[in-house]
Structure formats: C-alpha cells, structure tokens
Write a protein that holds these residues in place. Structure first.
Motif, PDB file in Angstrom:
ATOM      1  N   GLY A  26    -103.753   4.034 -38.802  1.00  0.00           N
ATOM      2  CA  GLY A  26    -103.254   4.170 -40.162  1.00  0.00           C
ATOM      3  C   GLY A  26    -102.622   5.503 -40.501  1.00  0.00           C
ATOM      4  O   GLY A  26    -102.004   5.641 -41.561  1.00  0.00           O
ATOM      5  N   ARG A  27    -102.747   6.498 -39.637  1.00  0.00           N
ATOM      6  CA  ARG A  27    -102.154   7.806 -39.924  1.00  0.00           C
ATOM      7  C   ARG A  27    -100.640   7.762 -39.765  1.00  0.00           C
ATOM      8  O   ARG A  27    -100.122   7.082 -38.887  1.00  0.00           O
ATOM      9  N   GLY A  28     -99.956   8.508 -40.622  1.00  0.00           N
ATOM     10  CA  GLY A  28     -98.514   8.627 -40.498  1.00  0.00           C
ATOM     11  C   GLY A  28     -98.151   9.829 -39.646  1.00  0.00           C
ATOM     12  O   GLY A  28     -98.868  10.840 -39.628  1.00  0.00           O
ATOM     13  N   ALA A  29     -97.065   9.737 -38.935  1.00  0.00           N
ATOM     14  CA  ALA A  29     -96.624  10.813 -38.050  1.00  0.00           C
ATOM     15  C   ALA A  29     -95.419  11.519 -38.652  1.00  0.00           C
ATOM     16  O   ALA A  29     -94.406  10.885 -38.959  1.00  0.00           O
ATOM     17  N   SER A  30     -95.534  12.841 -38.852  1.00  0.00           N
ATOM     18  CA  SER A  30     -94.423  13.633 -39.374  1.00  0.00           C
ATOM     19  C   SER A  30     -93.485  14.017 -38.240  1.00  0.00           C
ATOM     20  O   SER A  30     -93.896  14.144 -37.093  1.00  0.00           O
ATOM     21  N   LEU A  31     -92.239  14.220 -38.580  1.00  0.00           N
ATOM     22  CA  LEU A  31     -91.259  14.597 -37.570  1.00  0.00           C
ATOM     23  C   LEU A  31     -91.443  16.052 -37.130  1.00  0.00           C
ATOM     24  O   LEU A  31     -91.607  16.935 -37.971  1.00  0.00           O
ATOM     25  N   PRO A  32     -91.438  16.325 -35.840  1.00  0.00           N
ATOM     26  CA  PRO A  32     -91.453  17.708 -35.371  1.00  0.00           C
ATOM     27  C   PRO A  32     -90.084  18.343 -35.589  1.00  0.00           C
ATOM     28  O   PRO A  32     -89.101  17.642 -35.849  1.00  0.00           O
ATOM     29  N   GLU A  33     -90.003  19.648 -35.480  1.00  0.00           N
ATOM     30  CA  GLU A  33     -88.715  20.318 -35.625  1.00  0.00           C
ATOM     31  C   GLU A  33     -87.791  19.937 -34.471  1.00  0.00           C
ATOM     32  O   GLU A  33     -88.232  19.671 -33.353  1.00  0.00           O
ATOM     33  N   GLY A  34     -86.499  19.923 -34.780  1.00  0.00           N
ATOM     34  CA  GLY A  34     -85.524  19.605 -33.742  1.00  0.00           C
ATOM     35  C   GLY A  34     -84.647  18.423 -34.113  1.00  0.00           C
ATOM     36  O   GLY A  34     -84.623  17.978 -35.274  1.00  0.00           O
ATOM     37  N   ASP A  35     -83.930  17.928 -33.131  1.00  0.00           N
ATOM     38  CA  ASP A  35     -83.005  16.817 -33.360  1.00  0.00           C
ATOM     39  C   ASP A  35     -83.733  15.528 -33.702  1.00  0.00           C
ATOM     40  O   ASP A  35     -84.831  15.267 -33.211  1.00  0.00           O
ATOM     41  N   VAL A  36     -83.079  14.731 -34.516  1.00  0.00           N
ATOM     42  CA  VAL A  36     -83.614  13.429 -34.913  1.00  0.00           C
ATOM     43  C   VAL A  36     -82.521  12.379 -34.761  1.00  0.00           C
ATOM     44  O   VAL A  36     -81.393  12.568 -35.220  1.00  0.00           O
ATOM     45  N   VAL A  37     -82.860  11.285 -34.085  1.00  0.00           N
ATOM     46  CA  VAL A  37     -81.961  10.142 -34.011  1.00  0.00           C
ATOM     47  C   VAL A  37     -82.211   9.259 -35.231  1.00  0.00           C
ATOM     48  O   VAL A  37     -83.354   8.917 -35.533  1.00  0.00           O
ATOM     49  N   VAL A  38     -81.137   8.917 -35.948  1.00  0.00           N
ATOM     50  CA  VAL A  38     -81.234   8.081 -37.129  1.00  0.00           C
ATOM     51  C   VAL A  38     -80.696   6.696 -36.784  1.00  0.00           C
ATOM     52  O   VAL A  38     -79.544   6.557 -36.358  1.00  0.00           O
ATOM     53  N   ILE A  39     -81.534   5.682 -36.951  1.00  0.00           N
ATOM     54  CA  ILE A  39     -81.138   4.302 -36.655  1.00  0.00           C
ATOM     55  C   ILE A  39     -81.214   3.494 -37.949  1.00  0.00           C
ATOM     56  O   ILE A  39     -82.288   3.374 -38.552  1.00  0.00           O
ATOM     57  N   ARG A  40     -80.092   2.979 -38.370  1.00  0.00           N
ATOM     58  CA  ARG A  40     -80.067   2.149 -39.578  1.00  0.00           C
ATOM     59  C   ARG A  40     -79.864   0.693 -39.182  1.00  0.00           C
ATOM     60  O   ARG A  40     -78.954   0.355 -38.416  1.00  0.00           O
ATOM     61  N   THR A  41     -80.743  -0.154 -39.707  1.00  0.00           N
ATOM     62  CA  THR A  41     -80.620  -1.595 -39.497  1.00  0.00           C
ATOM     63  C   THR A  41     -80.274  -2.254 -40.826  1.00  0.00           C
ATOM     64  O   THR A  41     -80.072  -1.579 -41.835  1.00  0.00           O
ATOM     65  N   ARG A  42     -80.231  -3.565 -40.808  1.00  0.00           N
ATOM     66  CA  ARG A  42     -79.897  -4.277 -42.040  1.00  0.00           C
ATOM     67  C   ARG A  42     -80.972  -4.134 -43.107  1.00  0.00           C
ATOM     68  O   ARG A  42     -80.732  -4.371 -44.281  1.00  0.00           O
ATOM     69  N   SER A  43     -82.189  -3.731 -42.689  1.00  0.00           N
ATOM     70  CA  SER A  43     -83.294  -3.697 -43.654  1.00  0.00           C
ATOM     71  C   SER A  43     -83.981  -2.338 -43.790  1.00  0.00           C
ATOM     72  O   SER A  43     -84.749  -2.137 -44.732  1.00  0.00           O
ATOM     73  N   GLU A  44     -83.729  -1.398 -42.893  1.00  0.00           N
ATOM     74  CA  GLU A  44     -84.461  -0.132 -42.951  1.00  0.00           C
ATOM     75  C   GLU A  44     -83.744   0.953 -42.169  1.00  0.00           C
ATOM     76  O   GLU A  44     -82.742   0.700 -41.486  1.00  0.00           O
ATOM     77  N   THR A  45     -84.281   2.189 -42.292  1.00  0.00           N
ATOM     78  CA  THR A  45     -83.821   3.322 -41.502  1.00  0.00           C
ATOM     79  C   THR A  45     -84.985   3.843 -40.673  1.00  0.00           C
ATOM     80  O   THR A  45     -86.056   4.119 -41.218  1.00  0.00           O
ATOM     81  N   GLN A  46     -84.795   3.943 -39.375  1.00  0.00           N
ATOM     82  CA  GLN A  46     -85.831   4.421 -38.464  1.00  0.00           C
ATOM     83  C   GLN A  46     -85.392   5.757 -37.872  1.00  0.00           C
ATOM     84  O   GLN A  46     -84.281   5.901 -37.380  1.00  0.00           O
TER      85      GLN A  46
END
Length: 276
Positions: A226-246
C-alpha cells in the motif's frame, strides 16, 4: 535500423550456435566415455561381477547426459507466455547456465572410470560449463546493448531496470511483444514482501516524453503493502495512455525504445520533444 538489428541478431545467433554445438559435443564425448566404461573400463560395472551401485550410477549419468538439451527444447516450445525462445535474451542466459552446467557435470561423471586424472576431469567440467555460459551471456549482451532503441522496432522481450533507492534489479519494466509490465518492490525504500505489477498495452500509449523529476510529482507506483513510491532525482520517462499518465524513473534510451515498440502496435506516440 533493420540492418543494425540484422547485424546484432547475426552475432547473437552465432554465439547461440556455439552454445548448442558445445553442449552437443559434450553429450557425444560423454556417451563415448560411457560406452568405453561398459566395454573396456578398468572396473567393468556391466561385465563379470558388476556392482549394483555402479550400474545405477551409469544409468543416472546417462540420463543426466541425454535429457538436458531435449528438455530445454521442449520447455522453450511450451513456454507459458507463448513467446518464441529466440525473442527472450534473458532465457538464453538461463539455457547456458542450466543446460551448460548439466552437460558439464554429466561429462565429469561420464569420464570418472577413464584414466583421465582428477585435475583434468575438474578442468573439463569448468571449461564445459564456462563456454556455454559465456556464449549465451555475450549473445544477450549483443542484443541488449545500448542504444536500446535500435531493437525497439522488433519483438524481442526486454527487461529494463528502473532507478531505485535500494539499487539492484527488483524494480523493472518488462516489454513484451504488445505490452509492458511494471514490477515494483523496493521503490519506497524498505522492500515490500512481494512485487506489485501493472500492465500497460502498447496500443493504448498515445505519447511518450522525457523530463526531469519534479518535487510536485506524486507517487509513480504503489507497492503491494500500500505504500506509494516517490520519484528519485533524475530523468523521468512520461507515458501517456488513453486513461492515465505513468511516470518511470529511467533514462532516455528506454523512452526511445518504448516509442519504437509502441509504434508496432498502434498509432505512433507523440514525439519526445513534444513533452519538453
């Protein structure tokens, strides 16, 4: 791009052929050694007054020598995911490790009755195991070498590690023929008891971008506890689908790879520079 992939596959196929031929050669030598043991060995287990233990041992060694390659071939054709074994570089390494070890062990045991000294038997086992393991490792490395985007337009199954506070490879994304599976266990610091997974169909991806992580970014993954994971510093890949952004903590090479792979299974996603 097709020419680059062709060159990679040609080198990998050669190395895989070395693995198969080496294991086959070990099988032949092992059978010859067993035949010599039966017909002319110094302690003939099947001639004169055979010892029961020797007979059982020979049968065991014969099975160990004969079964690994057919079993591996059978398992490869009946994989649960239905993916051709030639498209799974990680499976190549497993073949080299398991089949290579079994054939090398069988060779060592097959020549135990021969006049070959102990040090030579040990050397035969070490070399017999090292060659297929190294060949499959190199074949995998050839296919998965950077830039990874060069094989994005193929169907190779690829596992890419994600940045994690714990390091290692327990947080990863696995890209199959028409989908990707996110697997996360250590992204929140303390490892969860088991990995949580999330599947995204490549045909549903409408855009892929690249940017630095931001303090305002929310959790990019949920662990099994149940814990959420925060993004570490650095580059992030952004993936957008028809229903969400990952979001994925990964390098630009993964973004380029995903764009090329997604283009095979739907409309081409928005270009990376569209997200700057």
């Amino acid at each position: 791009m097709a020419e680059v992939v062709g060159r990679r596959w040609a080198r990998a196929r050669t190395l895989l052929s070395v693995t198969w031929l080496w294991c086959a050669a070990e099988l032949v030598v092992s059978l010859l050694a067993l035949g010599w043991t039966v017909l002319a060995g110094p302690e003939l287990p099947l001639v004169g007054s055979p010892k029961r233990g020797d007979l059982v041992g020979l049968v065991f060694v014969a099975l160990l020598v004969l079964l690994p390659m057919p079993l591996a071939s059978w398992a490869g054709r009946r994989a649960a995911d239905g993916i051709d074994w030639r498209l799974k570089p990680d499976g190549w390494l497993m073949y080299g490790a398991l089949v290579g070890f079994a054939q090398a062990l069988g060779l060592c045991l097959a020549i135990i009755y021969s006049p070959v000294p102990l040090w030579a038997r040990i050397l035969a086992g070490v070399v017999g195991f090292a060659v297929p393991l190294l060949a499959t490792f190199m074949a995998r490395r050839v296919i998965l070498a950077e830039p990874l985007r060069e094989i994005g337009g193929t169907e190779f199954a690829v596992v890419k590690s994600l940045r994690s506070p714990q390091g290692g490879d327990e947080d990863s994304v696995k890209i199959l023929g028409d989908s990707m599976r996110l697997s996360v266990r250590t992204a929140a610091g303390r490892p969860a008891a088991q990995a949580s997974t999330k599947d995204i169909a490549l045909a549903d991806i409408t855009g892929i971008g690249m940017r630095p992580s931001r303090p305002a970014d929310g959790a990019w993954a949920q662990l099994a506890d149940g814990r959420g994971a925060s993004l570490p510093e650095g580059d992030v890949v952004v993936i957008r689908t028809r229903s969400e952004t990952q979001l994925l903590p990964a390098d630009p090479d993964l973004a380029e790879f995903l764009r090329a792979r997604a283009a095979l299974h739907g409309g081409e996603p928005a270009r990376i520079e569209d997200w700057t």
